[in-house]
Design an enzyme around this catalytic site. Structure first.
Site, short mmCIF file in Angstrom:
data_model
loop_
_atom_site.label_atom_id
_atom_site.label_comp_id
_atom_site.label_asym_id
_atom_site.label_seq_id
_atom_site.Cartn_x
_atom_site.Cartn_y
_atom_site.Cartn_z
N PRO A 2 0.84 -1.21 0.00
CA PRO A 2 0.00 0.00 0.00
C PRO A 2 0.87 1.26 0.00
O PRO A 2 1.80 1.37 0.80
CB PRO A 2 -0.79 -0.10 1.31
CG PRO A 2 -0.48 -1.40 1.92
CD PRO A 2 0.72 -1.97 1.24
N GLU A 3 0.60 2.17 -0.92
CA GLU A 3 1.30 3.46 -0.96
C GLU A 3 0.30 4.53 -0.52
O GLU A 3 -0.80 4.23 -0.08
CB GLU A 3 1.83 3.72 -2.37
CG GLU A 3 2.80 2.64 -2.84
CD GLU A 3 3.36 2.88 -4.24
OE1 GLU A 3 3.44 4.05 -4.66
OE2 GLU A 3 3.70 1.90 -4.92
N LYS A 61 2.98 6.83 4.67
CA LYS A 61 2.26 5.55 4.66
C LYS A 61 1.89 5.10 6.07
O LYS A 61 1.47 3.96 6.27
CB LYS A 61 3.12 4.47 3.99
CG LYS A 61 3.53 4.78 2.56
CD LYS A 61 4.40 3.66 2.01
CE LYS A 61 5.24 4.12 0.83
NZ LYS A 61 6.22 3.11 0.42
N HIS A 95 -4.42 -14.92 9.53
CA HIS A 95 -3.37 -13.92 9.76
C HIS A 95 -3.86 -12.68 10.51
O HIS A 95 -3.36 -11.58 10.30
CB HIS A 95 -2.72 -13.50 8.44
CG HIS A 95 -2.32 -14.66 7.59
ND1 HIS A 95 -1.24 -15.47 7.90
CD2 HIS A 95 -2.86 -15.19 6.46
CE1 HIS A 95 -1.13 -16.43 6.99
NE2 HIS A 95 -2.11 -16.28 6.11
N ARG A 114 2.22 -11.31 5.54
CA ARG A 114 3.69 -11.44 5.56
C ARG A 114 4.32 -10.77 6.78
O ARG A 114 5.50 -10.95 7.04
CB ARG A 114 4.28 -10.92 4.25
CG ARG A 114 3.83 -11.79 3.07
CD ARG A 114 4.42 -11.34 1.77
NE ARG A 114 5.87 -11.50 1.74
CZ ARG A 114 6.64 -11.12 0.74
NH1 ARG A 114 6.10 -10.54 -0.31
NH2 ARG A 114 7.94 -11.29 0.77
N ARG A 270 14.79 -1.77 -7.54
CA ARG A 270 13.33 -1.73 -7.68
C ARG A 270 12.95 -1.61 -9.15
O ARG A 270 13.69 -1.04 -9.94
CB ARG A 270 12.75 -0.53 -6.90
CG ARG A 270 13.20 -0.45 -5.45
CD ARG A 270 12.69 -1.62 -4.62
NE ARG A 270 11.24 -1.68 -4.57
CZ ARG A 270 10.48 -1.00 -3.70
NH1 ARG A 270 11.04 -0.19 -2.82
NH2 ARG A 270 9.17 -1.12 -3.72
#
Ligand SMILES: [Zn+2]
Length: 280
Positions: A2-3, A61, A95, A114, A270
């Site tokens: 997510p940005e 963020k 999770h 994660r 990247r």
């Protein structure tokens, strides 16, 4: 990951879902999500019990939940974090890392597959360390073309002069909130090649880039963000900006403006996507 537009979408939805609702209990299910303090499962529960969220806001963020007693919960969603709104009796999602139950029924769950995200607890007026080193938020009124001058004129500026503009855009200590997706999209819109050195940008380039950054982020917020894989809104719906991406995730496809093939390169480890004809 997510940005800024995805986190902004989540924050708006969290406000609508959570503000003012009394919290009867909170559970930490994954102790490793809690960073910085030596809080335990019990002290985590006590931190929230009987309180309510008075405000929720975003810096880069990061999400800050303000409790009515001045305490704060800081959340970062990492790669795969999300918040979900659930009703009493709904099964626990896989999770689940933390949960906040409301007196009027229902709960807010925080899920992270994660677990590269984090939760931090701050008591009253403690300075929030995670937000301290962050650069300017591109949606704040202080963000302008000259904000990009920091690329070359701040401490360490000499090193930044020769760093790729794609890498600089994603440097959270310069501009907070931009990652891979919006760095590539903003550079496309500005007509600037992602590998250009920061020090080679002209004033006109910086102005175009600052405008493009704001334009791309605002357009994505209107579409509730970009869902590539894991990002979901609080109601579990995906964002729809993916269809509007011009270059990100489209290598080999024709550029919308000139028809040339979109290229993919690695810059600073990247992925960056660009049109070799439209971006110089
Ligand atoms: Zn093109």
């Amino acid at each position: 990951m997510p940005e800024l537009p995805e986190v902004e979408t989540i924050v708006c939805e969290l406000r609508a879902q959570c503000l003012g609702r009394s919290i009867t209990s909170a559970e930490l299910l994954r102790g490793d999500m809690l960073k910085r303090t030596a809080d335990t499962f019990d002290s985590f529960a006590a931190f929230f019990m009987g309180r309510f969220f008075q405000g929720i806001d975003r810096t880069g963020k990061f999400i800050t939940f303000h409790l009515d007693n001045g305490n704060k919960l800081i959340a970062h969603l990492g790669m795969t974090g999300k918040f979900i709104s659930a009703k009493n009796g709904d099964p626990d999602p896989a999770h689940l890392c933390s949960r906040y139950r409301f007196a009027d029924g229902g709960w807010l769950g925080h899920v992270d597959i994660r677990r590269f995200g984090r939760l931090e607890l701050y008591r009253s007026d403690e300075e929030i360390e995670s937000l301290k080193g962050l650069g300017i938020d591109p949606l704040s009124s202080q963000f302008e073309a000259d904000s990009l001058l920091k690329f070359v004129h701040s401490p360490g500026g000499n090193k930044r002069r020769t760093r790729a503009v794609h890498t600089l855009l994603m440097d959270q200590s310069l501009i907070a909130g931009i990652g891979n997706i919006y760095a590539s999209e903003a550079l496309y819109l500005a007509g600037i090649r992602p590998s250009r050195h920061g020090g080679k940008l002209t004033k006109r380039d910086r102005e175009r880039l600052a405008e493009a950054v704001v334009q791309v982020l605002r357009a994505s917020i209107r579409a509730c963000g970009t869902t590539i894989s894991d990002y979901r809104r609080v109601d579990d719906k995906p964002g729809s900006f993916k269809e509007m991406l011009a270059v990100y995730g489209r290598p080999g496809e024709p550029c919308q403006a000139c028809g040339s093939e979109i290229k993919k390169v690695k810059i600073g480890g990247r992925s960056a996507f660009y049109c070799g004809k439209c971006q110089r």
